[in-house]
Scaffold this active site. Structure first.
Site, PDB file in Angstrom:
ATOM      1  NE  ARG A  34      -4.074  -2.043   1.263  1.00  0.00           N
ATOM      2  CZ  ARG A  34      -4.206  -3.218   0.622  1.00  0.00           C
ATOM      3  NH1 ARG A  34      -3.533  -3.461  -0.488  1.00  0.00           N
ATOM      4  NH2 ARG A  34      -5.027  -4.141   1.093  1.00  0.00           N
ATOM      5  CD  GLU A 178     -11.912 -10.017   6.681  1.00  0.00           C
ATOM      6  OE1 GLU A 178     -11.172  -9.819   7.655  1.00  0.00           O
ATOM      7  OE2 GLU A 178     -11.777  -9.415   5.606  1.00  0.00           O
ATOM      8  CE  LYS A 220     -13.282  -6.756   7.405  1.00  0.00           C
ATOM      9  NZ  LYS A 220     -12.220  -5.961   8.003  1.00  0.00           N
ATOM     10  CB  SER A 261     -14.098  -1.983   0.866  1.00  0.00           C
ATOM     11  OG  SER A 261     -12.741  -1.903   1.188  1.00  0.00           O
ATOM     12  N   GLY A 262     -12.995  -5.002   0.009  1.00  0.00           N
ATOM     13  CA  GLY A 262     -12.535  -6.035  -0.913  1.00  0.00           C
ATOM     14  C   GLY A 262     -12.067  -5.612  -2.298  1.00  0.00           C
ATOM     15  N   GLY A 263     -11.693  -4.349  -2.481  1.00  0.00           N
ATOM     16  CA  GLY A 263     -11.232  -3.915  -3.800  1.00  0.00           C
ATOM     17  C   GLY A 263     -12.255  -3.054  -4.532  1.00  0.00           C
ATOM     18  NE  ARG A 293      -8.276  -3.539  -0.231  1.00  0.00           N
ATOM     19  CZ  ARG A 293      -8.457  -4.656  -0.916  1.00  0.00           C
ATOM     20  NH1 ARG A 293      -7.896  -4.789  -2.110  1.00  0.00           N
ATOM     21  NH2 ARG A 293      -9.188  -5.632  -0.438  1.00  0.00           N
TER      22      ARG A 293
END
Ligand code: 5MM
Length: 337
Positions: A34, A178, A220, A261-263, A293
């Site tokens: 990141r 998750e 999650k 949010s996963g991308g 993210r």
């Protein structure tokens, strides 16, 4: 305090109807990627500076009820010498901790993965609790292909999540469970719905078998979207598919569902959360977020490693947190961007 009272107290804060959770638990490898994307070297000092900058954002406690830390962060301090878990608590934000220890291939199930970290988990939780963590997070990862997840992958990953959750509750720690179904690929939204249904069904079956108290956990999940190479679905379509499958698989005893949010882009993740909450009358659970993210990307870019950009980075972070807080109650619209 009795363990059930401890767990209930944590759940009460974490299910606040206007706030969500910040996932700031990037492992060093992920954080290095990141930071590299904005031209910053991932040193312990840069990670400390960046995460304390996020938590010092004015009024951030209005929008966040929890923050997931990576192990290293529990011992780091802000510029005034305040430990970061204390800094979070002073803003009404409960500190939590990622306790899984990475993932690798699952033998016998080509293409599937499994997460490590159950050995010694009870002892680690005791130590983390001593440093202020009241909840934990463990992620299992499921790629979608024509053959994945396999039946073995579904079963083994669900077992890991359930065993982790049971150890957490035994130690008075609320588990965030998750199961991340990856967005990578060109699969359709129907295929994503089919896979998530199998995953959530297997996870709740295992949680039941391991006697996990559903009242004291948070789910999650991924939202149900098409694969990232298959184009976009509208927020309305994402919300409809996600709620339909959640209602089939997640018992009403679970207090809150906090999506990853996963991308998705930050704007998509906010619009999708908003669409979900426009239908919250169909949901027995809170519908909130635990974004990494989608909350941090604009702040990370605005900072780009230059401490003179502190205020701009905090403004960018504040904006995403505020807009997601509006989405949390279905009051977000694109013109607020
Ligand atoms: C923040 O990233 C978390 C940790 O990932 P690694 O162990 O791979 O470093 C991750 O579990 C995160 O909490 C969730 O995926 C949510 O983050 P996103 O960016 O998907 O919202």
């Amino acid at each position: 305090m009795a363990i059930s009272a401890e767990l209930q107290h944590t759940i009460d804060v974490m299910t606040d109807s206007r706030r969500g959770i910040l996932a700031a638990d990037e492992s060093t490898g992920t954080m290095s990627r990141r930071m590299a994307a904005v031209g910053v070297e991932s040193t312990a000092e840069n990670r400390r500076w960046y995460r304390s900058m996020l938590l010092s954002t004015p009024d951030i406690g209005q929008y966040l009820c929890g923050v997931i830390f990576y192990e290293e962060t529990l011992d780091q301090k802000d510029g005034d010498g305040v430990l970061l878990p204390e800094l979070a608590k002073a803003r009404g934000i409960i500190p939590g901790i990622k306790v899984d220890q990475g993932k690798g291939p699952l033998p016998g199930a080509p293409g599937d993965m499994i997460t490590y970290g159950l050995d010694g988990l009870g002892e680690r939780l005791t130590a983390y609790k001593g440093k202020g963590a009241l909840f934990a997070k463990w992620r299992e990862v499921y790629p979608i292909t024509d053959r994945n997840p396999t039946a073995l992958g579904l079963k083994a990953n669900a077992e890991m999540l359930a065993r982790y959750a049971a150890v957490c509750q035994e130690n008075g720690i609320v588990p965030i469970v998750e199961p991340e179904v990856l967005i990578d690929g060109s699969h359709s939204i129907e295929r994503a719905a089919e896979v998530n249904e199998e995953v959530w069904h297997a996870v709740f079956h295992a949680l039941h078998q391991h006697d996990v108290a559903l009242e004291y956990m948070i789910l999650k999940p991924s939202m149900i979207t098409p694969g990232k190479d298959a184009g976009k679905a509208s927020p309305e379509t994402v919300a409809e598919a996600t709620l339909r499958v959640l209602r089939r698989t997640v018992p009403a005893a679970v207090p809150s569902i906090n999506f990853l949010s996963g991308g998705q882009t930050p704007e998509e993740a906010t619009a999708n959360l908003n669409a979900l909450n426009l239908h919250r009358h169909q949901a027995p659970w809170q519908l909130s977020m635990s974004y990494g993210r989608a909350l941090q990307e604009p702040a990370m870019k605005a900072w780009s490693g230059n401490s003179d950009n502190r205020e701009a980075a905090q403004d960018a972070f504040h904006k995403r947190a505020r807009l997601n807080s509006l989405a949390r109650v279905g009051e977000y619209s694109l013109d607020q961007e």
